[in-house]
Design an enzyme around this catalytic site. Sequence first.
Site, PDB file in Angstrom:
ATOM      1  N   ASP A   1      -7.180   6.467   1.713  1.00 28.71           N
ATOM      2  CA  ASP A   1      -6.135   6.738   2.703  1.00 28.71           C
ATOM      3  C   ASP A   1      -5.435   8.046   2.342  1.00 28.71           C
ATOM      4  OD1 ASP A   1      -4.564   6.391   4.965  1.00 28.71           O
ATOM      5  OD2 ASP A   1      -3.187   4.966   4.038  1.00 28.71           O
TER       6      ASP A   1
ATOM      7  N   ALA B   1       1.256  -2.376   5.911  1.00 33.49           N
ATOM      8  CA  ALA B   1       1.482  -2.285   7.352  1.00 33.49           C
ATOM      9  C   ALA B   1       1.058  -3.552   8.091  1.00 33.49           C
ATOM     10  CB  ALA B   1       0.785  -1.059   7.942  1.00 33.49           C
TER      11      ALA B   1
END
Length: 381
Positions: free
Chosen positions: A268, A214
Site C-alpha cells: 500500500d 478501513a
Amino acid sequence: MADRMVLTGARVVLPTGIVESGRVIVEGARITGAAGADAPALDLTGHWVVPGFVDIHNHGGGGASFTSGSAEDVLRGVRTHREHGTTTLVASTVTGEMDFLAHRAGFLSELVEQGDLAGIHFEGPFISPCRKGAHSEELLRDPDPTEVRKLIDAARGTAKMVTLATELPGGIDSVRLLAEHGVIAAIGHTDATYEQTVEAIDAGATVATHLYNAMPGLGHRAPGPIAALLEDERITVELINDGTHLHPAALELAFHRAGAARVAFITDAMDAAGFGDGRYQLGPLEVEVREGVARLVEGGSIAGSTLTLDTAFRRAVTIDRLPVEDVVQAISANPAKLLGVYDRVGSLEPGKDADLVVLDAEFTLKGVMRKGEWVIEPHVG
C-alpha cells in the site's frame, strides 16, 4: 547478463520446501532445469534465494505517484520497488473524478502492455465515506455497475482489481460484474456488517483490501467484515506488515485463521516509499511523512505506507517469527495466483521467468534479478 548462469550454495525456497545448498539455473530470461558445463557459477553460500516479490496494491515510490505521475515518474517508482525485490507490481490508483480515473487507466494500461506493470488496481471511488481513510470524501460515489464498467473498459483489459464497499447501493451487482469480466472484486474501505460481507463473498468477491484497516473492528456481538473475511476459504486477505498498520497479534491472528495460503503481503506504498520524509500529494490530499509514517495533513489518517516488500519479508521472519516458506507463499506465490500469472512468476521452477531475490542470513536484501537480468547484483565472498 550471461546467457547461462548457475546460482549455487544458497538455501533455495521452492514450492516443495527449502533446499539446502540448492542450485538455480538461469538461461536467458528463464529458469531452466539444466546448464552446460561452461555456465558460470555464482556461489551464494550463506544466503537465501527466494522468488521475486509480487505486490498487488501499490500507489508509488521513489518520490513518484502512480496516480498522477508521468510515465517517467511511474517507471521511477517501479524501479524503486524492483530494487527492494518487487519484480511484479500492480499500480493502484486513489479516489478521483471518474473522467480522470478513466484517462489514467488508459495511460497506465500502456505501461502494462509494455511489461513494466502487471495491471491496474482501482482503490476508490466506490468506497464508504465512513471508512474513507486517505480518500477525498467529496469524490466518493456508490458503486454503480455502469461506472465500474467504465473504468475497467478504460483499462483495456489490464484492470486486475477494484476495491469496493460492497454494502453501498450497486455494490453486489458490481461484484457480479467484476467477476464476470475476470477482475478481482476486493472488499475494503467498508462499513459492512458480517451478513453483508458474506453476501458480497457469495456474489464473487475474493480479496480483503488491507484487512483490519478501513473497516469496523472485530466485535463479539457484531463480528463485522473481519470475521467473515477471515473464515471464508474463498478470500485472500491483504496484510500491510510495516509495524504501523497492524499489531503483531493481529497479523498472527490472520495467519492462524486464514492460513498462509490465503494471505497476500502488500505495501500500500505511496510516493515516499524508498524516498524519505516530507510533504507529498496522494490524489487531491496532502500527506506528511514523519519517521516513515504517512498521515494526512488534515485529519491525521494513515495515508498508505512507506513500506517496501523486502522490509515486510524481513519483519515477518525476524519479528513475527513466521516460517520462511509461509512468508514466500504470502509475498510471491499467492499474489501471483490472484493475478493469474503463476505460470510465469511467483515461484522458482523451470520454465518460469528468472525473477528472484537474494537475501543474506539476516534476511537483508543483497540481490534482485528480473527476467534473467540483475537489478541489483549481489556482491558476495
